[in-house]
Scaffold this motif. Structure first.
Motif, PDB file in Angstrom:
ATOM      1  N   MET A   1       0.879  -1.156  -0.113  1.00  0.00           N
ATOM      2  CA  MET A   1       0.181   0.008   0.203  1.00  0.00           C
ATOM      3  C   MET A   1       0.544   1.240   0.206  1.00  0.00           C
ATOM      4  N   VAL A   2       1.661   1.080   0.386  1.00  0.00           N
ATOM      5  CA  VAL A   2       2.972   2.420   1.258  1.00  0.00           C
ATOM      6  C   VAL A   2       4.067   2.115   0.620  1.00  0.00           C
ATOM      7  N   SER A   3       5.404   3.113   0.346  1.00  0.00           N
ATOM      8  CA  SER A   3       6.559   2.694   0.227  1.00  0.00           C
ATOM      9  C   SER A   3       7.124   2.316   1.258  1.00  0.00           C
ATOM     10  N   LYS A   4       7.654   0.507   1.215  1.00  0.00           N
ATOM     11  CA  LYS A   4       8.277   0.302   2.639  1.00  0.00           C
ATOM     12  C   LYS A   4       9.264   0.966   3.083  1.00  0.00           C
ATOM     13  N   MET A   6       9.196   4.307   3.391  1.00  0.00           N
ATOM     14  CA  MET A   6       9.032   5.114   4.086  1.00  0.00           C
ATOM     15  C   MET A   6       8.596   4.524   4.848  1.00  0.00           C
ATOM     16  N   LEU A   7       7.519   3.888   5.199  1.00  0.00           N
ATOM     17  CA  LEU A   7       6.875   3.073   6.513  1.00  0.00           C
ATOM     18  C   LEU A   7       8.398   2.552   7.205  1.00  0.00           C
ATOM     19  N   LEU A   9      11.221   4.050   6.978  1.00  0.00           N
ATOM     20  CA  LEU A   9      11.819   5.643   8.348  1.00  0.00           C
ATOM     21  C   LEU A   9      10.447   6.198   9.216  1.00  0.00           C
ATOM     22  N   GLY A  10       9.530   5.767   8.419  1.00  0.00           N
ATOM     23  CA  GLY A  10       8.291   6.382   9.494  1.00  0.00           C
ATOM     24  C   GLY A  10       8.401   5.409  11.350  1.00  0.00           C
ATOM     25  N   THR A  11       8.697   4.356  10.987  1.00  0.00           N
ATOM     26  CA  THR A  11       8.796   3.920  12.840  1.00  0.00           C
ATOM     27  C   THR A  11       9.317   3.330  12.744  1.00  0.00           C
TER      28      THR A  11
ATOM     29  N   ALA B 270       2.564   6.865   9.547  1.00  0.00           N
ATOM     30  CA  ALA B 270       3.879   6.283   9.361  1.00  0.00           C
ATOM     31  C   ALA B 270       4.636   6.804   7.999  1.00  0.00           C
ATOM     32  N   GLY B 274       8.157   9.113   7.353  1.00  0.00           N
ATOM     33  CA  GLY B 274       9.044   8.592   6.894  1.00  0.00           C
ATOM     34  C   GLY B 274       9.836   9.780   6.160  1.00  0.00           C
TER      35      GLY B 274
END
Lengths: 394, 394
Positions: A1-4, A6-7, A9-11, B270, B274
């Motif tokens: 669903m989202v860029s792995k 970015m997920l 880096l966000g997590t 999230a 990121g």
């Protein structure tokens, strides 16, 4: 669903930000005065009075359209001229607005520089210890960070850097006064780096940039003055921010300096503009561009940092700690008695003292203490450091 | 030496910015009052009085550390709650701070969304006419823009969009009120899009985002109200900016809305964090976060835009021009009598009237006029439009 990526880096977020948010929660539970939060480089001295005076003048005397409108993407011309003039007076240079690109702070300055210069396969040499986000930024803009160990006194290790340079080396990144160590690289050390880079440029027949990340240039506590790198090495790009020097970290205001001596200066400046555009930086915040135009010569108030620095740098070695010599910035880099910074940080938490493990800065035996806080907390911390050292002696 | 792509983006710059800079030079030569510069969407009404009042309060009553410090990367919690509350009251939603990520304006909002969701091979459908930087942003963040033609009245063409959707479609991007046309997509049109996307999500067994770029949501001149997309389609991400609604384009302040109904809301939020991190967005400018906290309910002053819009929309068709119906924003999209917008813009320059060719917006037979200017200039322009039409009749 989202860029792995970015997920991820966000997590797995910035360790520093995580400790800061842990500290904020703890403060709500036991009171801010009881938390020795030394995690974040958030200046404790307020912005100089000139800043609020300029803002008051703007809202009282000017039409909002004079300060809230778009500026050109490189920034307001008068602001860029004011910045150039300030540099010219201090460093005997001859810059004008064509050398200054206003940005949304140091993180923007660095990302724009990386995006502007990095092509597929390029490597950027990063000197240990280093600000952890360098790795995120370089990789995010498509480059490969290559880490170079420091010398024993935490200076640049020229032989180590030489061993890391190859035909893919696009730039060497340095940060003096250094985050996390506070160390100011001495002139001879930087001249040796410049000599090495000149030689390597010839050897590989292409320019190698020196990127100087300088948010702490104005925060200096001793007679050591940080060198102005463009006067030592031609292909220097400077990333600057007023976050620390004018205590404006939330306002996101800084610049990129592209000196005329940089090879193909015009192309580099154009690529900086292209990179800013593609990263979504339309212009630096306009009201604070006008603040800078009027306050570029304002002096930072570093007395509280100096006091804190002196207390720590006198007391901690006496207790038995090994610390780097903080000539500038507002950080103390402390070696853990167990040679394990993570373990030391966990122990410190028991006393509600929050430090950042050195691992993220590339030196896991150390911890970083930000002393941009009230002096009372620094004084309180000395007892905690004693208790901690006693624990290791049991 | 530098990235060829960035050099290219920095050299072949935004057409709009180039015309704007041509206009600034011309103004210095012949006087700003003699240049009919309709190139840039730079609001002509000043920010509402509440903004300056809030800033004055801050500099007079608060310590600079209360408003100049870093906020958490998603933004100050109270600001995010104020934004959520404003949306809840207007659109009967139930958002809180976990749905709002504060950004440095719409360009940042869009780039962060694209960076957060795009994986290799992903396509984003962009509806014509479109803001030209969409292409730069999507490609810059690694996606492929796929352009869908509009219907005759410049609405969404649902059949056309359907023909462009395939298994690689990650999102559909829309912008209503639209830049450059001012058109507000009607409810039935958007509901038909939502139906299509729901069906296609099932067909391809993965979510398709609807990205709603809404800087003009508050600038509406008729009884048509722009729909609030999250209430029509669950997987909607909103990119917002106060650049136009509060006349703060230089201050770079906006937000991303990730509603709870978005599939895997927490992961998407999230990934947004990121992406902001890796693009160098540390936090949105802090002083203007506090301005927004206090001014989120302030009403934009759109009377001058309405006056200008009415003059143009009444006069130009009478002279013989075909124009789109500008329900909102502050743009008029005008068909060139020669069906060649570039040629029309060149002719207009003779009269010191600066318009933007439609080519960059995906419709080369049109030109864009920004009517966020003094009404006197709009009145002056009518004569110029007459003269231009007369030239085609010769």
């Amino acid at each position: 669903m989202v860029s792995k990526k970015m997920l991820d880096l966000g997590t797995k977020r910035s360790v520093i930000r995580d400790i800061f948010e842990y500290g904020s929660k703890l403060a709500k539970e036991i009171g801010a005065e009881n938390v020795l939060d030394f995690s974040l480089g958030n200046p404790s001295t307020p912005a100089p009075r000139e800043v609020a005076n300029t803002i008051r003048y703007m809202v009282e005397e000017l039409s909002p359209r004079e300060y809230n409108s778009y500026t050109s993407s490189a920034g307001d011309t008068d602001t860029r001229l004011a910045v150039a003039k300030n540099l010219n007076q201090r460093f005997s240079t001859d810059y004008n607005e064509q050398n200054i690109f206003m940005t949304c702070g140091a993180a923007a300055s660095l990302n724009i520089i990386f995006k502007a210069i990095i092509e597929s396969g390029d490597e950027i040499i990063v000197n240990i210890p280093y600000f952890p986000e360098y790795k995120v930024f370089i990789e995010g803009q498509g480059g490969k960070p290559v880490f170079a160990k420091c010398s024993e006194n935490l200076y640049l290790d020229i032989d180590e850097i030489e061993s890391k340079i190859n035909e893919n080396t696009k730039a060497v990144l340095i940060n003096s006064p250094n985050n996390p160590s506070g160390v100011i690289y001495p002139k001879e050390n930087l001249e040796a780096l410049a000599e090495l880079l000149k030689q390597k440029q010839k050897e590989y027949s292409h320019p190698i940039f020196l990127i100087s990340d300088e948010p702490y240039r104005e925060l200096v506590f001793t007679n050591e003055k940080p060198e102005f790198l463009p006067n030592i090495y031609d292909n220097t790009l400077v990333a600057y921010s007023w976050s620390k020097s004018l205590s404006l970290p939330g306002e996101r205001i800084g610049y990129i300096l592209v000196p005329n001596k940089v090879k193909d200066h015009g192309e580099v400046f154009a690529a900086v503009g292209g990179a800013a555009r593609v990263l979504g930086y339309v212009c630096a915040p306009s009201m604070f561009q006008y603040v800078i135009k009027n306050c570029v010569d304002a002096q930072p108030n570093i007395e509280v940092y100096r006091t804190n620095r002196n207390i720590l740098f006198e007391s901690l070695p006496k207790i038995g700690y090994t610390v780097a010599n903080p000539g500038g910035a507002f950080y103390l880099f402390i070696k853990s008695p167990s040679d394990d910074g993570n373990e030391f940080c966990e122990r410190a938490k028991k006393y509600h003292m929050l430090l950042v493990p050195g691992e993220g800065f590339g030196m896991k035996e150390y911890v970083r203490l930000s002393f941009c806080v009230d002096t009372k907390k620094i004084e309180k911390s000395i007892d905690v450091f004693k208790k901690l050292m006693d624990e290791y002696k049991l």
